[in-house]
Design an enzyme around this catalytic site. Structure first.
Site, PDB file in Angstrom:
ATOM      1  CB  CYS A 194      11.399  16.227 -10.658  1.00 11.85           C
ATOM      2  SG  CYS A 194      13.194  16.454 -10.579  1.00 11.85           S
ATOM      3  CB  CYS A 213      11.060  20.152 -10.274  1.00 10.34           C
ATOM      4  SG  CYS A 213      12.250  19.785  -8.974  1.00 10.34           S
ATOM      5  N   GLY A 223     -11.753 -13.678  -0.377  1.00  8.91           N
ATOM      6  CA  GLY A 223     -11.819 -13.819  -1.815  1.00  8.91           C
ATOM      7  C   GLY A 223     -10.623 -14.552  -2.386  1.00  8.91           C
ATOM      8  CG  HIS A 279       3.943  -1.835  -4.840  1.00  7.10           C
ATOM      9  ND1 HIS A 279       2.773  -2.567  -4.756  1.00  7.10           N
ATOM     10  CD2 HIS A 279       4.889  -2.708  -5.289  1.00  7.10           C
ATOM     11  CE1 HIS A 279       3.004  -3.816  -5.140  1.00  7.10           C
ATOM     12  NE2 HIS A 279       4.274  -3.920  -5.463  1.00  7.10           N
ATOM     13  N   GLY A 292      -4.698  -9.341   3.764  1.00  7.13           N
ATOM     14  CA  GLY A 292      -5.435  -8.477   2.848  1.00  7.13           C
ATOM     15  C   GLY A 292      -4.797  -8.312   1.489  1.00  7.13           C
ATOM     16  CB  CYS A 315      14.322  21.516 -12.026  1.00  4.11           C
ATOM     17  SG  CYS A 315      14.569  19.720 -11.978  1.00  4.11           S
ATOM     18  CG  ASN A 335      -1.852  -1.221   1.210  1.00  3.66           C
ATOM     19  OD1 ASN A 335      -2.136  -1.787   0.152  1.00  3.66           O
ATOM     20  ND2 ASN A 335      -2.289  -1.630   2.379  1.00  3.66           N
ATOM     21  CB  VAL A 336       1.150   4.031  -2.182  1.00  2.79           C
ATOM     22  CG1 VAL A 336       1.913   3.020  -3.017  1.00  2.79           C
ATOM     23  CG2 VAL A 336      -0.242   4.262  -2.778  1.00  2.79           C
TER      24      VAL A 336
END
Length: 361
Positions: free
Chosen positions: A164, A223, A297, A156, A269, A226, A130-131
């Site tokens: 960037c 950015c 499931g 992840h 999960g 940058c 999860n993020v």
């Protein structure tokens, strides 16, 4: 370039049969006995965050809730062309609207149950797909950031930062403010939604359902780092792994090391549809580690004989599991006692009939 969307193979879904019924009491007893020896590694998926009002991608039947699911791929988002810029405008407008509900989500009873097991070192390593950062939120009042980074691996990536094309990092809340300043018309739209108490349907990665919208006028700011280097660069993405993007060697190696260092593996999960998670299960099996899967499931592991599966919502049992594992210490330790009293239970509406085509990251 052809990049496929990870899913559970159809042959497994077609052959899936209803799981044997398990009572909450029996589930608690079995999970507690599995975890009690300690030195456990945990892998969590989207199902762990459902009670925090964050939808999973797949429903109880194991299929995508949206059969027209069309992700934006990494190479599309980062392409330094007019086509890539169009993809970025579409992504960032939808993410601009969808990020706040994920940012503001609260840990649920599953997060706090696992946090209690981490705090008491029953669970030594936690790997999450999860993020949303909710595992960190559940521990932030007792562990500092270095401690959480040591014990929690975000396989992840994370939504709470933006990177960037030249590698500069920006805090997502800062970037959200930059998007608001660059797009006052959309800030006004958000204000209208807030005033009406409405919110577009949000997905686990912060994307939203948005129909009949033109993206051409959405402005992505350069950015800031940058600009300080006298360079214009609006090629930016959240620090999450997109479809078609490789997990870094550092994260991959650490995920394998976390599995190797544990005595047993507990999966919570997750359908294990993404190979980055499924290969960790395979690695544990190769090392002859006991594996227990808690999920509702079908999953990619349902025909793996070395995997024991219990089909019951994690939020229904994990707090009682902690009490069974820790015994009287669960109430004697004020931190654990507080964790076992914490956590929301606010599942999103069931929407298996959601068929709106949409592109997501």
């Amino acid at each position: 370039m052809r990049v496929s969307v990870p899913t559970i193979p159809d042959v497994l879904l077609r052959s899936a049969s209803p799981a044997p019924s398990t009572s909450p009491a029996a589930a608690v007893e079995r999970i507690a006995s599995f975890l009690a020896p300690g030195n456990v590694a945990v892998i969590t998926g989207a199902g762990a965050s459902v009670d925090s009002a964050i939808r999973a991608y797949r429903g109880a039947k194991g299929r995508y809730l949206n059969p027209n699911y069309k992700p934006i791929f990494y190479h599309e988002l980062m392409e330094p062309t007019a086509k890539g810029a169009a993809y970025r405008r579409r992504y960032w407008l939808r993410s601009y609207l969808g990020y706040p509900p994920v940012r503001d989500a609260l840990p649920n009873t599953t997060h706090y149950g696992l946090a209690a097991l981490q705090y008491r070192s029953i669970v030594n390593k936690l790997i999450t797909q999860n993020v949303d950062g909710l595992h960190h939120k559940a521990l932030a009042h007792v562990w500092d950031e270095p401690r959480m980074e040591e014990r929690i691996l975000e396989l992840h990536g994370r939504l709470r930062s933006v990177r960037c094309a030249h590698g500069h990092l920006t805090d997502r809340d800062v970037f959200q403010d930059q998007l608001s300043a660059a797009n006052p018309q959309w800030q006004a739209f958000v204000d209208e939604l807030d005033a009406a108490g409405r919110q577009p349907r949000t997905n686990p990665d912060g994307d939203v359902v948005l129909e009949g919208v033109q993206y051409d006028d959405f402005v992505i700011p350069d950015c800031p780092a940058c600009l300080m280097e006298n360079r214009h660069n609006d090629i930016q993405k959240p620090e999450v792994i997109f479809f078609g993007e490789s997990i870094s060697k550092e994260v991959k190696d650490r995920s394998f090391a976390d599995v190797e260092s544990c005595d047993r593996l507990f999966l919570v999960g997750t359908t294990l549809a993404t190979f980055s998670a499924f290969r960790l299960l395979k690695h544990a099996i190769e090392l002859r580690k006991p594996v227990l899967l808690l999920n509702v499931g079908p999953t990619r592991a349902d025909q793996v004989p070395q995997v024991e599966k219990i089909e019951i919502p994690s939020g229904a049992v994990l707090r009682d599991v902690v009490r069974a594992v820790l015994g009287s210490e669960a109430s004697a330790d004020p931190v654990v006692a507080d964790m076992l009293q914490s956590g929301i239970t606010k599942p999103p509406p069931e929407d298996e009939d959601d068929t709106v085509p949409r592109a997501v990251g």
